[in-house]
Structure formats: C-alpha cells, structure tokens
Design an enzyme around this catalytic site. Structure first.
Site, PDB file in Angstrom:
ATOM      1  N   ARG A 178      33.799  40.979  44.142  1.00 23.36           N
ATOM      2  CA  ARG A 178      32.969  42.192  44.030  1.00 23.36           C
ATOM      3  C   ARG A 178      32.014  42.095  42.864  1.00 23.36           C
ATOM      4  NH1 ARG A 178      33.344  46.998  41.052  1.00 23.36           N
ATOM      5  NH2 ARG A 178      35.369  46.412  40.212  1.00 23.36           N
ATOM      6  N   HIS A 211      40.003  41.760  36.343  1.00 25.46           N
ATOM      7  CA  HIS A 211      38.985  42.096  35.358  1.00 25.46           C
ATOM      8  C   HIS A 211      39.219  41.217  34.133  1.00 25.46           C
ATOM      9  CE1 HIS A 211      36.340  44.264  32.679  1.00 25.46           C
ATOM     10  NE2 HIS A 211      35.900  44.966  33.709  1.00 25.46           N
ATOM     11  N   HIS A 234      42.590  44.132  38.929  1.00 26.87           N
ATOM     12  CA  HIS A 234      41.664  45.247  38.786  1.00 26.87           C
ATOM     13  C   HIS A 234      41.180  45.838  40.108  1.00 26.87           C
ATOM     14  CE1 HIS A 234      38.614  47.735  36.949  1.00 26.87           C
ATOM     15  NE2 HIS A 234      37.635  47.116  37.581  1.00 26.87           N
ATOM     16  N   ARG A 293      32.671  38.179  37.473  1.00 28.39           N
ATOM     17  CA  ARG A 293      34.011  38.404  36.935  1.00 28.39           C
ATOM     18  C   ARG A 293      34.994  37.274  37.248  1.00 28.39           C
ATOM     19  NH1 ARG A 293      34.847  44.867  38.228  1.00 28.39           N
ATOM     20  NH2 ARG A 293      33.515  45.628  36.541  1.00 28.39           N
ATOM     21  N   GLU A 348      25.091  44.446  33.943  1.00 28.09           N
ATOM     22  CA  GLU A 348      26.439  43.902  33.908  1.00 28.09           C
ATOM     23  C   GLU A 348      26.470  42.515  34.531  1.00 28.09           C
ATOM     24  OE1 GLU A 348      28.859  48.153  34.022  1.00 28.09           O
ATOM     25  OE2 GLU A 348      28.930  46.853  35.767  1.00 28.09           O
TER      26      GLU A 348
END
Length: 527
Positions: A378, A236, A343, A282, A120
C-alpha cells in the site's frame, strides 16, 4: 445463559471507522442504517491514523502521477482501473470532508491550495492532506458527530458480530453479541456492509488497536466469499520502541518532513538499500531496518528529526511530541527509537468497484476488502482514501438496489442449547498468544518455506482446538476474536505458501526473484 432477541434494519454496517461511517452517512437520507462497533464507536484504526489522506489537490499534481506512484508501490499487483477510479474521486471525497467540517491544517499564505499538503514515502508530489498529526482522530470525530445527529442512523457500541446469516446465497443479516447484556441479537437487514478493518493483531507487535482481529475477513470466508492477497501484510517501519508504549506509531510524515533513520551508533543506512533513502516505500524501509537489526544485533534504530528545530516539530507533530514526552523522549532534542510493526492488511475480501462481494446482499469496504488498489504494498495514506471512495460507492449501489429486493424470510434466532459455560479461559489466552508469536516469528517481514511450513502445522492444530472449544462452549468476545484470528492467520500462511516469488511486502528467502508477470493470490472456500 445467553439471551436472544430479534431486530430489523434496512442496512447493517459492521464497523464504525471511516469506511463504515462514510457508507452510513451516504445511506441515511434514503433508509434506516444500524452501525455496530465491537468496542467504543471511535476505537478502530481510523482514530489512530496520524499521517493523512492522499489526494490529487495541488495544481502541480495529477491523477496520472498519483496512479503511477500507487502502481510503483504496489509492485505490479495493483488493478490500474481501480487505482485510477480511486484517484479520480479523491478530490471530491476531500471536498466532502471539508464540507462536513474536518479541520485540515491550513497552508501558508500564497500557497496554490488552501490546506497544507505533506509528502510521504513513495509519493512524487506533496499530496497528503492532514489535520496536523491527528488526521484520523479529527475525521472520525466529525463523521461520528454527523452520524449521531442523523435520525436514520442507529449507533450501537459493544456489539460484536459473530457470524453472517444467509438465506441460500444471499446474506440477510448477522448474529451480534451485545457484550453488556450478554444477549445475541439476530439483526436482519436488506444489505450488510463489512467495515471491520484488518487483521494486524495476528502479529505479536502491531501499531493497530486491539479491534484489528480480522473479523470481517473470517465471517466473509465462512459465508463462502473468496479472499485475495492475504500474504501482503504491511509492516510500518517506524513504531515506537519503548516498554511503556509499544503500539504507538511514528507517522510516515516524520520521514516525509526530513526525518533521518540512523543506527544506534549514529550512522545513516537507508541509501545503501534505495536511492530514495527514507522516502522509499514502506516495504523497502521495513526490510532495511529488519536487515540492520539482524546484522548488528540491535533492538531498534533511531528516527532523527531534531535538525528541523523545535518550533517546526511542535507545529507539525503536536500529538507525537506530547505522546513521546509522556515516556520521557523529547523529539526536538533526541532521536526516537523505532522498530517495524504489523500495520495494514493489503489483502481481504474480494469486491468489485461498488464494494460488492460474491454473496448478494454483502458488501465490504475499507481495509477488510481487497479492491485491487494496494497490490503487493500500500502506498502511504491511500487507505483512508479507499475507505471514503468505496464507502460512498457501496452506499450508492445499495440505494439503487433496495427498492427491488425480494421479501426476506425470517432469520432463525441464535441457538445456544447445546453448549455450556466454560470452566476456564486458559485455552483462549494461550492460543491467542501462540498465534501472534507464531506469526511474528515465522510469517513476518522476511519468510522462508521452512518457517511457513512450521507456522501452517501449528496453526492447523490451533484451528482444530479453537473450533472444538467454540462448538462446546458459550460464546464471549474473546472467543469470537480468537476464532476469527486463528482462521485469518491460517489464510495468511496459505496465501504466503502459494506465492513462489518475492514481491512487495512478501519476501521469501527461498524465492528471492520476482516473476515478470504478476498474479493475485485468490483463495476460495470449499463449501
């Protein structure tokens, strides 16, 4: 009329997601645990987590690489000691889940690790273990099954925590509203664990369930606990843009497996913002999408994975595929319209490596806590891992301390003698909507001093209205959530106004530069 009753337990866990249930299961062989959930037991954010759990599992991966990726994503604000501690414990926690029976997706024959690992954004290796695209649901279901089967765990749904109960500095329980009977229970405990999740419902558009109203953060603040880094709200990048299903998240793993972001006109754009393209962290992807939407006046961008083929897509993303079909989108044939949405709350209640807050008897685990793991942003799929590691650590610390705790005085019952039933609920619904729109418009992906000042002014007024209403009227679930949401929104704005730079998830147009030295934003209640 509010009824009252009193009950005792050894440990009260507020929240039934991965962090709360991990705590309860590690405690249950040693003491009695009561776990409460304000809605259904499986209704928290864990259940909806699609992507997976980051862990060092592949022989080619390493703790050093995981630490480095987490620190890079966190933009200089992670606590390296905490990051290393979590990464070093990642394999053990995954082994625990496998032993419990979580059905992780198997790897292809001949792979060096028996389960499939995906990659990811922000990760340098394939290290995200998953159960297809419904990891959270699979983990939550297994943990709940084990909790229901244990005689020392009492699970209570539709029980909403109102406030913590203190005896001096020590937390000795909580007042809890049972929604069905409209009874306020005084639940006394030797230790209380906050596992209530984050506060993304403070924003108009969010991927989170309705339960994410910052309850634990607000209760801990009112009990005198400091909070940190509340300005870092992760948006997100890819939430479905559709009038019938605005809260559905399109997993990071779609980009991890080759998904391409395009403008509605078909052009790719991510490499204009970061050389990693769609696999950038992100915050970078969310700001890039936000910039393109504002630049061109589009309502959404497109996430295209059609080139991977129908068989691959259906095998890797069965939940997303079926959900999109229900709203008329076939992701094997057409791109998915997406927008950023609130998110994850990277800040929270300040804790140590054992999940302890500054109040004796009070712990915080999972998204509600600020451990130092996430820093200013994060890294994808570190959240479920954090809940696992610190849930276990909190349990171990409680087990060590329970035998030596002093006898508690009896906590007072809830007093509703000076309030009356509300004649109308319009203030609650109006202020709820105004908070979320104010936060979206003024405290979103891109901020400015002017926007933050406007938000602070309006939120102060709402706070005054809500607290006045709360003191005069009988409580109900909507009022409890509104009170918490108003407080947490104000804490987010206060934190954002204190940071005179742009870093990670916090981007202020008036302070676009990043300081050489990173410092967390710590707020302490004045009591």
């Amino acid at each position: 009329m509010i009824q009252t009753e009193r009950t005792r337990t050894d440990v009260l866990v507020i929240g039934s997601g991965i962090a709360g249930l991990t705590t309860a299961l590690h405690l249950a062989d040693h003491c009695h645990v009561t776990v409460i959930a304000k809605k259904n037991l499986e209704e928290g954010s864990t259940y909806w987590a699609q992507g997976g759990i980051a862990a060092v599992l592949d022989p080619s991966d390493s703790v050093e690489a995981h630490v480095r990726d987490t620190l890079n994503a966190g933009a200089g604000l992670c606590d390296e000691k905490v990051v290393r501690f979590v990464s070093e414990n990642s394999r053990e926690m995954i082994d625990w889940l496998i032993e419990l029976g979580v059905p992780f997706t198997p790897a292809e024959p001949g792979a060096p690790f028996p389960f499939h690992l995906t990659k990811e954004g922000g990760h340098s290796h394939r290290r995200v273990i998953h159960a297809a695209d419904h990891t959270g649901r699979s983990v939550e279901t297994i943990l709940l099954d084990h909790a229901k089967a244990h005689e020392n765990i009492c699970l209570l749904s539709r029980h909403e925590a109102i406030d913590l109960i203190r005896d001096g500095e020590r937390v000795i329980g909580a007042y809890v509203l049972h929604e069905r009977t409209h009874t306020v229970k005084t639940i006394q405990a030797q230790a209380v664990v906050l596992a209530t999740g984050g506060a993304s419902k403070a924003y108009l558009y969010t991927s989170n369930p309705d339960t994410s109203t910052g309850d634990g953060i607000a209760m801990a603040w009112r009990a005198g606990c400091p909070v940190a880094n509340m300005e870092f709200n992760q948006f997100h990048p890819t939430c479905l843009y559709h009038p019938r299903d605005r809260a559905f998240l399109i997993s990071e793993a779609v980009r991890g497996e080759g998904g391409i972001l395009r403008l509605p006109t078909g052009e790719r754009f991510m490499h204009q913002y970061d050389q990693r393209g769609e696999l950038a962290p992100r915050d970078i992807v969310a700001r890039a999408i936000d910039s393109e939407l504002k630049k061109h006046g589009f309502d959404y961008v497109l996430l295209d994975i059609t080139h991977r083929g129908s068989t691959f897509i259906k095998q890797h993303f069965p939940t997303i595929y079926q959900r999109l079909l229900k709203v008329g989108i076939d992701m094997t044939r057409e791109p998915i319209p997406v927008v950023p949405a609130a998110h994850y709350t990277c800040g929270g209640v300040v804790t140590d490596l054992h999940g302890r807050t500054t109040r004796p008897g009070l712990y915080a685990v999972g998204e509600v806590a600020y451990t130092g793991l996430h820093g200013a942003n994060r890294l994808a799929s570190n959240s479920l891992l954090e809940g696992l590691v610190f849930g276990r650590e909190a349990a171990h610390d409680i087990i060590r301390t329970l035998p030596i705790l002093p006898q508690q005085p009896k906590a007072p019952l809830w007093d509703s003698s000076k309030v009356e039933d509300p004649q109308e609920q319009v203030l609650i619904s109006h202020d709820w909507d105004e908070i979320r729109r104010t936060m979206w418009d003024y405290v979103g992906i891109v901020r400015s001093d002017k926007r933050l000042k406007r938000a602070a002014k309006r939120l102060r007024m709402i706070q005054h209205e809500v607290n006045e209403y709360y003191c005069q009227h009988t409580i109900n679930p909507n009022l409890i959530e509104l009170r918490n949401l108003a407080l947490v929104a104000e804490l987010i704005v206060l934190s954002a106004r204190r940071r005179k730079e742009s870093r990670g998830l916090h981007y202020n147009k008036d302070y676009p530069r990043t300081f050489k030295r990173a410092r967390p934003t710590v707020l302490t209640p004045k009591y």
